[in-house]
Motif scaffolding. Structure first.
Motif, PDB file in Angstrom:
ATOM      1  N   HIS A  14      -5.243   5.448  -6.482  1.00 45.67           N
ATOM      2  CA  HIS A  14      -6.399   4.727  -7.017  1.00 45.67           C
ATOM      3  C   HIS A  14      -6.768   3.549  -6.104  1.00 45.67           C
ATOM      4  N   VAL A  15      -8.053   3.225  -6.091  1.00 46.13           N
ATOM      5  CA  VAL A  15      -8.532   2.110  -5.273  1.00 46.13           C
ATOM      6  C   VAL A  15      -7.777   0.824  -5.658  1.00 46.13           C
ATOM      7  N   ASP A  16      -7.453   0.044  -4.647  1.00 49.27           N
ATOM      8  CA  ASP A  16      -6.781  -1.253  -4.833  1.00 49.27           C
ATOM      9  C   ASP A  16      -5.310  -1.170  -5.225  1.00 49.27           C
ATOM     10  N   HIS A  17      -4.748   0.019  -5.242  1.00 49.44           N
ATOM     11  CA  HIS A  17      -3.324   0.094  -5.593  1.00 49.44           C
ATOM     12  C   HIS A  17      -2.414  -0.189  -4.399  1.00 49.44           C
ATOM     13  N   GLY A  18      -3.054  -0.324  -3.199  1.00 54.07           N
ATOM     14  CA  GLY A  18      -2.273  -0.790  -2.039  1.00 54.07           C
ATOM     15  C   GLY A  18      -2.084   0.225  -0.928  1.00 54.07           C
ATOM     16  N   LYS A  19      -2.977   1.224  -0.847  1.00 53.93           N
ATOM     17  CA  LYS A  19      -2.833   2.257   0.187  1.00 53.93           C
ATOM     18  C   LYS A  19      -2.935   1.661   1.596  1.00 53.93           C
ATOM     19  N   SER A  20      -3.992   0.895   1.827  1.00 52.91           N
ATOM     20  CA  SER A  20      -4.190   0.339   3.175  1.00 52.91           C
ATOM     21  C   SER A  20      -3.059  -0.621   3.516  1.00 52.91           C
ATOM     22  N   THR A  21      -2.660  -1.408   2.555  1.00 54.08           N
ATOM     23  CA  THR A  21      -1.589  -2.368   2.807  1.00 54.08           C
ATOM     24  C   THR A  21      -0.308  -1.626   3.157  1.00 54.08           C
ATOM     25  N   ASN A 145       4.061   0.805  -6.428  1.00 52.55           N
ATOM     26  CA  ASN A 145       3.819  -0.357  -5.569  1.00 52.55           C
ATOM     27  C   ASN A 145       3.541  -1.630  -6.379  1.00 52.55           C
ATOM     28  N   LYS A 146       3.457  -2.725  -5.684  1.00 48.64           N
ATOM     29  CA  LYS A 146       3.195  -4.047  -6.281  1.00 48.64           C
ATOM     30  C   LYS A 146       4.289  -4.428  -7.270  1.00 48.64           C
ATOM     31  N   ASP A 148       6.370  -6.609  -6.955  1.00 46.77           N
ATOM     32  CA  ASP A 148       6.440  -8.076  -7.043  1.00 46.77           C
ATOM     33  C   ASP A 148       5.616  -8.611  -8.217  1.00 46.77           C
ATOM     34  N   LEU A 149       4.554  -7.879  -8.574  1.00 41.67           N
ATOM     35  CA  LEU A 149       3.689  -8.370  -9.657  1.00 41.67           C
ATOM     36  C   LEU A 149       4.286  -8.140 -11.047  1.00 41.67           C
ATOM     37  N   SER A 184       7.007  -2.940  -2.699  1.00 40.97           N
ATOM     38  CA  SER A 184       5.925  -3.898  -2.556  1.00 40.97           C
ATOM     39  C   SER A 184       5.469  -3.806  -1.112  1.00 40.97           C
ATOM     40  N   ALA A 185       4.264  -3.264  -0.931  1.00 42.20           N
ATOM     41  CA  ALA A 185       3.725  -3.131   0.422  1.00 42.20           C
ATOM     42  C   ALA A 185       3.504  -4.523   0.994  1.00 42.20           C
ATOM     43  N   PHE A 186       3.138  -5.421   0.118  1.00 39.13           N
ATOM     44  CA  PHE A 186       2.796  -6.779   0.541  1.00 39.13           C
ATOM     45  C   PHE A 186       4.037  -7.553   0.975  1.00 39.13           C
TER      46      PHE A 186
HETATM   47  P1  GDP Z   1      -6.290   0.326  -1.402  1.00 35.24           P
HETATM   48  O1  GDP Z   1      -7.666   0.227  -1.956  1.00 35.24           O
HETATM   49  O2  GDP Z   1      -5.441   1.245  -2.215  1.00 35.24           O
HETATM   50  O3  GDP Z   1      -6.220   0.637   0.060  1.00 35.24           O
HETATM   51  O4  GDP Z   1      -5.607  -1.120  -1.626  1.00 35.24           O
HETATM   52  P2  GDP Z   1      -5.394  -2.315  -0.591  1.00 35.24           P
HETATM   53  O5  GDP Z   1      -4.278  -2.011   0.320  1.00 35.24           O
HETATM   54  O6  GDP Z   1      -6.704  -2.695  -0.013  1.00 35.24           O
HETATM   55  O7  GDP Z   1      -4.855  -3.436  -1.577  1.00 35.24           O
HETATM   56  C1  GDP Z   1      -5.662  -3.942  -2.615  1.00 35.24           C
HETATM   57  C2  GDP Z   1      -5.204  -5.365  -2.945  1.00 35.24           C
HETATM   58  O8  GDP Z   1      -3.862  -5.344  -3.438  1.00 35.24           O
HETATM   59  C3  GDP Z   1      -5.197  -6.275  -1.726  1.00 35.24           C
HETATM   60  O9  GDP Z   1      -5.630  -7.546  -2.143  1.00 35.24           O
HETATM   61  C4  GDP Z   1      -3.734  -6.304  -1.325  1.00 35.24           C
HETATM   62  O10 GDP Z   1      -3.390  -7.509  -0.691  1.00 35.24           O
HETATM   63  C5  GDP Z   1      -3.034  -6.180  -2.658  1.00 35.24           C
HETATM   64  N1  GDP Z   1      -1.714  -5.531  -2.538  1.00 35.24           N
HETATM   65  C6  GDP Z   1      -1.401  -4.383  -1.914  1.00 35.24           C
HETATM   66  N2  GDP Z   1      -0.080  -4.109  -2.037  1.00 35.24           N
HETATM   67  C7  GDP Z   1       0.442  -5.127  -2.767  1.00 35.24           C
HETATM   68  C8  GDP Z   1       1.769  -5.416  -3.242  1.00 35.24           C
HETATM   69  O11 GDP Z   1       2.740  -4.700  -3.018  1.00 35.24           O
HETATM   70  N3  GDP Z   1       1.898  -6.567  -3.987  1.00 35.24           N
HETATM   71  C9  GDP Z   1       0.850  -7.381  -4.250  1.00 35.24           C
HETATM   72  N4  GDP Z   1       1.084  -8.467  -4.975  1.00 35.24           N
HETATM   73  N5  GDP Z   1      -0.387  -7.129  -3.829  1.00 35.24           N
HETATM   74  C10 GDP Z   1      -0.597  -6.020  -3.092  1.00 35.24           C
END
Ligand code: GDP
Length: 421
Positions: A14-21, A145-146, A148-149, A184-186
């Motif tokens: 899903h969008v924003d779940h952290g794929k790019s990160t 992922n995430k 940490d949150l 946690s990708a971050f």
């Molecule tokens: P994509 O749309 O799936 O590619 O998601 P992005 O990689 O663009 O990440 C969306 C948002 O989530 C960004 O603001 C990232 O910094 C944040 N994010 C990604 N991975 C993590 C994680 O493991 N922990 C936290 N806290 N934030 C994350």
């Protein structure tokens, strides 16, 4: 290029779940971002008073490249592990991600599904998993992922794992083989190093799981199929069609045929990475030159194959489709654009033959009047212009397609049988 075996990896979710990160983190931690680039980021970061955190800069840079890459069909990011040389198929966050995932799906051997621990299974999680299944992705690694949150809570992790397992069961993915990893990708937890934040987890890191993937077997034994992406005229050489070898082998001296344009000739030269090579294999992006074939004889969407086993051109074909999102209902007569390999052709759904229960694969209804979002069905399709496509049983790499309408992907499918022209 490395001589390790090659893996094409899709990163879905899903969008924003952290794929790019996650992709950024993988590139960063495998040392795939060149040292001088990191050094440059380090300097920039220090100048801006943000010393020490290069990762954020890597991510910014990737984001920028993504923006620039929107006109490119498929973006390639590359990294290697101990076992494999990985190419990330497709560009997470790309607006045509789903379409590309389908038209480029023959490329992806395996996939990482990213699901945010604080958000769980969402509509695109479902959609991507369903597509991955329909399109024959073998193995799925799930990064929860995430973490940490959710304060690295085991309970939260387990409930997302349960949710995803239900989804996998629904689409009949092999749940036992799926690997779940709290990440946690971050922050970098369990990506390349075991995290101290998840003492309750004793499974592999994401990189370990990637290393453990089975080695893909390139389809070199199948007949040559090379969908044409573009046709160039290059001085000194002449007409140069370019594309990626999907199956089989392209060799100089071979007699090849382009379908549906229906022209043929002998391969004079094959070029890869600006160098002449004697032959090209599945996965290779090549430019080549064929005696007697001019620029106007062939076009994007043609498929090149052996003259004595030419690519199949369909009068009609039967296909299994999955309707992903359609505002109303689909009935016989519907004529959207089909995207198959590099071809885009309007095709009429002549009849809806069966509705299939996606959870069991059984026939739910014969000759239904219509199908709608969420339905799976067997349909008969008539291309409005000649289209080269193969049965997915014979050549899966050339047997899948996406249906696009009104600017979105309406459905995806694979070809069950072809009634040849
Ligand atoms: P994509 O749309 O799936 O590619 O998601 P992005 O990689 O663009 O990440 C969306 C948002 O989530 C960004 O603001 C990232 O910094 C944040 N994010 C990604 N991975 C993590 C994680 O493991 N922990 C936290 N806290 N934030 C994350």
């Amino acid at each position: 290029m490395s001589d390790k075996p090659h893996q094409n990896l899709a990163v879905i979710g899903h969008v924003d779940h952290g794929k790019s990160t996650m992709v950024g983190r993988l590139l960063f931690e495998t040392g795939s971002v060149p040292e001088h680039v990191i050094e440059q980021y380090r300097e920039e970061a220090e100048e801006k008073g943000k010393g020490g955190f290069e990762f954020a800069y890597v991510m910014d840079n990737l984001a920028e490249e993504r923006e620039r890459g929107v006109t490119i069909d498929i973006a390639h990011q590359e990294f290697d592990t101990d076992e494999y040389y990985f190419t990330i198929v497709d560009c997470p966050g790309h607006r045509d991600f789903v379409k590309n995932m389908i038209t480029g799906a023959s490329q992806a051997d395996n996939a990482v599904l990213v699901v945010a621990a604080d958000d769980g299974v969402q509509p695109q999680t479902q959609e991507h998993v369903f597509l991955a299944r329909t399109l024959g992705i073998d193995e799925l690694i799930i990064a929860v992922n995430k973490m940490d949150l959710v304060d690295y809570s085991e309970g939260d992790y387990e409930s997302v794992v349960d949710e995803v397992k239900k989804l996998l069961q629904q689409v009949r993915f092999n749940v036992e083989d799926a690997k779940f990893i709290p990440t946690s990708a971050f922050e970098g937890d369990n990506v390349s190093e075991e995290s101290e934040n998840t003492p309750w987890y004793d499974g592999p890191t994401l990189l370990d799981a990637l290393n453990d993937l089975p080695e893909p077997q390139p389809p070199t034994d199948a007949p040559l199929r090379l969908p044409i992406q573009d046709v160039y005229t290059i001085s000194g050489i002449g007409t140069v069609p370019v594309g990626r070898v999907e199956t089989g082998i392209l060799k100089t001296g071979d007699n090849v045929s382009f379908q549906p344009s229906d022209v043929s000739g002998e391969v004079k030269t094959v070029e890869m990475h600006h160098e002449e090579v004697p032959q090209a294999e599945p996965g290779d992006n090549v430019g080549f030159n064929v005696r007697g074939v001019g620029k106007d004889d062939i076009r994007r969407g043609d498929v090149c194959g052996p003259a004595d086993d030419p690519p199949t051109v369909a009068e009609t074909f039967q296909a299994q489709v999955v309707v992903m999102q359609h505002p109303s209902v689909i009935t016989a007569g519907y004529t959207p654009v089909f995207h198959a390999h590099t071809a885009q052709v309007a095709c009429t759904i002549e009849s809806i033959d069966k509705k299939i229960d996606p959870s069991s694969g059984e026939v739910a209804e014969e000759n239904p009047d219509f199908i709608q979002s969420g339905d799976a069905a067997v349909v008969t399709v008539r291309p409005q212009k000649p289209l080269s496509i193969e049965s997915s049983n014979d050549i899966p790499e050339l047997g899948s397609f996406a249906i696009r309408d009104m600017g979105q992907t309406v459905a995806a499918g694979k070809v069950l049988s072809v009634n040849e022209r």
